[in-house]
Design an enzyme around this catalytic site. Sequence first.
Site, short mmCIF file in Angstrom:
data_model
loop_
_atom_site.label_atom_id
_atom_site.label_comp_id
_atom_site.label_asym_id
_atom_site.label_seq_id
_atom_site.Cartn_x
_atom_site.Cartn_y
_atom_site.Cartn_z
N ASP A 37 -1.42 1.17 6.25
CA ASP A 37 -1.20 -0.27 6.20
C ASP A 37 -2.24 -0.99 7.06
OD1 ASP A 37 0.05 -2.61 5.44
OD2 ASP A 37 2.02 -2.09 6.22
N HIS A 229 10.50 -2.33 8.20
CA HIS A 229 9.03 -2.41 8.23
C HIS A 229 8.66 -3.87 8.50
CE1 HIS A 229 5.00 -1.22 6.35
NE2 HIS A 229 4.94 -2.54 6.24
N HIS A 231 6.14 -6.94 9.89
CA HIS A 231 4.85 -7.48 10.31
C HIS A 231 5.17 -8.56 11.34
CE1 HIS A 231 2.09 -5.59 7.22
NE2 HIS A 231 3.28 -5.22 6.79
N CYS A 262 -1.60 -7.03 4.36
CA CYS A 262 -1.57 -6.60 2.97
C CYS A 262 -2.68 -7.35 2.25
CB CYS A 262 -0.23 -6.89 2.32
SG CYS A 262 -0.22 -6.45 0.56
N ASN A 271 1.00 -5.31 11.36
CA ASN A 271 2.35 -4.77 11.51
C ASN A 271 2.79 -4.88 12.97
OD1 ASN A 271 0.97 -3.09 9.27
ND2 ASN A 271 3.13 -2.66 9.01
#
Length: 319
Positions: A37, A229, A231, A262, A271
């Site tokens: 990522d 998950h 960010h 992304c 993240n």
Amino acid sequence: MTLPASSAAQGPASLPMVVPDDGLPDRVTIYEVGPRDGLQNEKAVVPLDVKAAFVRRLVAAGLPVVEATSFVHPRWVPQLADAADLVEALREGPRFEHPVLVPNERGLDRALEAGCSHVAVFASATETFAAKNLNSDLDAQMAMFEPVVRRAREAGADVRAYVSMCFGDPWEGPVDPDVVVRVGCDLLELGAVQLSLGDTIGVATAGQVGDLVRRFGAARVGPERLALHFHDTYGQALANVHAGLQAGVTTFDASAGGLGGCPYAQSATGNLATEDLVWFLTGLGIEHGVDLDALVATSSWMAEQLGKPPASAVVRALS
Ligand code: HMG
Ligand code: MG
């Protein structure tokens, strides 16, 4: 109260004060996504030997799971076009143990050929992001994932599934949590072993997190099957981890140094930084198995390779 060994030293403490909270889990699994990522969103393509060293150093720092790369279309994410070569460089036996992303059967074929034994599919909870990230839609993405999950399992690989845009979408705004639950349950029904709920653009708030985990519970998906998950766009990621811990979740995704984003959602910043998560968990007396000094040294080294300062507040404080 347990004071850190270094608390009397001058300068920033390298360990936080530890005050456990009995209401929270004793142990969590940190699922490291920096090499995937993080690096998928860097303008520069990082050389293969640097990527391989990054993964090795993260493993050496004690991270139990390190997602290595993606077998997506190389034109869509050129930064990870060297996925097969990276796996070859890192593989130590017939099976490659680090998870990799695969969007479709072509990606799965490439991953299996490279020896991968843990793959992850990634779905969207919104139509717009399904179109932008996968050239697909909510129904068609499931048709794309069905043979991927089935064939991965037949080949002896296990499958994680992500759902993106669980808490807000830059084009559609608020996201209906019932749609998130439906997409997530469909992925588990296909045969995914774990569901990672993605706050792709970092807009989630703590109340939303607890609410979504409870909604999955009402759909008979307990917190042990979920990962979160986050960010950190609005600086809420650790508050959201706390809400997840309170709801019983014990797997959290994070990215060394706070790398990431992304490429198909421009408002997504990095993240949650793994160091910030480690500091937070250590302070609560929650076991995670990660050596913070080794991790900070790794992220500082990676920041030098990328020629920019690390996003992580903990890395900056300790460097
Ligand atoms: P498409 O253009 O619709 O693909 O892309 P297609 O199926 O029409 O095929 C077109 C050509 O691409 C064909 O070749 C295929 O073989 C080839 P041709 O016959 O024309 O010569 N192709 C591939 N080649 C290599 N590897 C493949 C592959 N697939 C097809 N896997 C596709 C559809 C899904 C491939 C594309 O949209 C894609 O690669 N998307 C990936 C985008 C991405 O990686 N985004 C970032 C990851 S998601 C994320 O970061 C969120 C997350 O962190 C959680 C969160 O934060 O919420 C996970
Ligand atoms: Mg992400």
